[in-house]
Enzyme design. Sequence first.
Site, PDB file in Angstrom:
ATOM      1  CD  GLU A 256       3.483 -50.408  54.086  1.00  0.00           C
ATOM      2  OE1 GLU A 256       3.083 -51.541  54.407  1.00  0.00           O
ATOM      3  OE2 GLU A 256       4.563 -50.213  53.506  1.00  0.00           O
TER       4      GLU A 256
ATOM      5  CE  LYS B 117       8.178 -48.445  47.439  1.00  0.00           C
ATOM      6  NZ  LYS B 117       8.770 -48.513  48.802  1.00  0.00           N
TER       7      LYS B 117
ATOM      8  CB  SER C 140      13.894 -45.606  42.629  1.00  0.00           C
ATOM      9  OG  SER C 140      13.484 -44.261  42.805  1.00  0.00           O
TER      10      SER C 140
END
Lengths: 273, 426
Positions: B131, B109, B398
């Site tokens: 969000e 991220k 990830s």
Amino acid sequence: MSRIATRFAALRKEGRGAFIPFLEAFDPDRATSQAILDGMPAAGADLIEIGMPFSDPMADGPIIQEAGQRALKAGATLAGTLAMVRAFRARDGATPVILMGYLNPILAYGEARFCTDAAEAGVDGLIIVDLPPEEADLLAADAARAGLAIIRLVAPTTDAKRLPHVLDGAGGFVYYVSITGITGTRSAAIADLAAAMPPIRRATDLPIAIGFGVKTPAQAAEAVGIADAAVVASALIETLAASLENGRAGPDTVARVLDQVRAIARAIREVRR
Amino acid sequence: MSGEELPRERLIVTHFANSLRTGPDARGRFGSFGGRFVAETLMPLILEVEAAYRAARDDPGFQVELDRYLRDYVGRPSPLWPAERLSAALGGAKIYLKREDLNHTGAHKINSCMGQILLARRMGKTRIIAETGAGQHGVATATVCALFGLPCTIYMGAVDVERQKPNVFRMQLLGAEVRPVTSGAATLKDAMNEALRDWVAHVADTYYLIGTVAGPHPYPMMVRDFQSVIGTETRAQILAAEGRLPDAAIACVGGGSNAMGLFHTFLDDEAVRLIGVEAAGRGLDTNEHAASLERGRPGVLHGNRTYLLQSADGQIEEAHSISAGLDYPGIGPEHAFLFETGRVEYVGVTDDEALAAFQLCTRSEGIIPALETAHALAYLTTLAPEIGPGGVIVVNLSGRGDKDIFTVARHLKSGSPGGADLGEIL
């Protein structure tokens, strides 16, 4: 001439602005919302805006969000909303009806079929919140073929350079979103509203309605002092919500909403233009 | 003609003739997906973000600045690890793990957060909103906001606030305000609705830092571009390690940012199979999954046209996954496009399969993967034998799974195979 144009022309002759009350279809149930809809013209509505319930209403504040949730729980569908309009039209052939909502339920219904069915039911115009001019071609041809006006939103963020683009293809009237924000939260200063009108007037001959943040009879009167119409939504739904008993319509739900419609209509009629 | 019938012919004309990597078009469309379905109040702002992003992308100084932060703060490049014991356990192709879990904050991220916060600063924005579902994007956003001293508000579904408490605390420690969202179903989609509502009310000073390759154009393109560093590095690393491209590249897909980041570089390498793994929850044929592509239909939500879990009436339905990060009823529009063209294969992995893979990876490689990532790992059980010995597979690891240990413990306790002892410890 369309029902919307006819109505605005008549009001211009009368020398007054239009009142556009809002109701959410099927809130809190079908029969109650039909009774409110049917009673609105006699209570002073000049045009009527009906919300099409959606699970994810991104431009709406808590009051209209909750109305949508109640409506969906009560079984609201687009077909049911159109059936309400059809029933209304059987009694009232003159009051323009505008549907307001979000795109996805229309896509699920099928955009061409929706435009045909809506026009047949007696709908006059559509306000699709998440269909900006950049995406308007998705619905434009179907709406035009069915004779439905696509009512465009103009916001405080819409600058003079963008305005002609936004108004290209606009029909019915222009809906001026008076605040940068969601429905039912705060109200614009009257000076800001007054300053926002001239650029829109220069860009279009369509009537202008002011919505978002118009709550009281006094605010509605102020709005029609500078624009051609006032939309009142959250304030009416707040009244409806307060009348509910355990989430269901109370004995005076319809009467309380229509009383408020009458009070706002009276204030609007006192403003001479 | 319905919206679903239009796209296929159209995209063949506009895309197959060229490259799969050229999208989106000027309207932000990947084939018939994507676009800018937002209220007029936001439209000028979306156009401003797009113009600012294009200017930044064309400015070599921006890339130099971003590269420095990615190297010295995020810790890039991330390693490509040959997972020998995992490969042996699965008995087939050689498996490499792209270690995005080793980035600062423990997931991919931050790649996009870093790019977007630099953009927000260029735009002169002084407040950031975002969000978050599992909290990974919220933590990454709060982190870059702390780094640059910008106030930050994170919207998070009240249900997710409850089930992801450690991440809520992390965000608060970093100085972010976490606002629980109680509207709708109180999960990720509602958090995104609420962030959009905040943005509409604060257009002048606020930048919306979206966490995935969804939302209105330019977000799907921009987040993909920032995440593409994953695939670009992977391609060079696998060529160095094996002297050839992999037979397959695989990643989990919720909104789809880690998968787009890995896939985009390989889209025109026809010999490389690309596989996106959706969360099948309790099973694709139950009503409790998050498989927007395999079980959804095209529609419009959160600013873009894409595949959505929805009722026959077009009301958005709740997704379900054991992993909060995949618990979203939509998917990025570029994935919808790659699904319809057939370039990327999309498959489903259930909660139970993901839990098993979580344990296998942990015990065979000493790497605790995020539950999201475990979905991609789970599909190796099928894929590694299918591709067979001599083949090479790259998996996007990830994120790390520390945030998930309590969820895993709870599920193992309730009777999954092989983990009773772990369940009791926790």
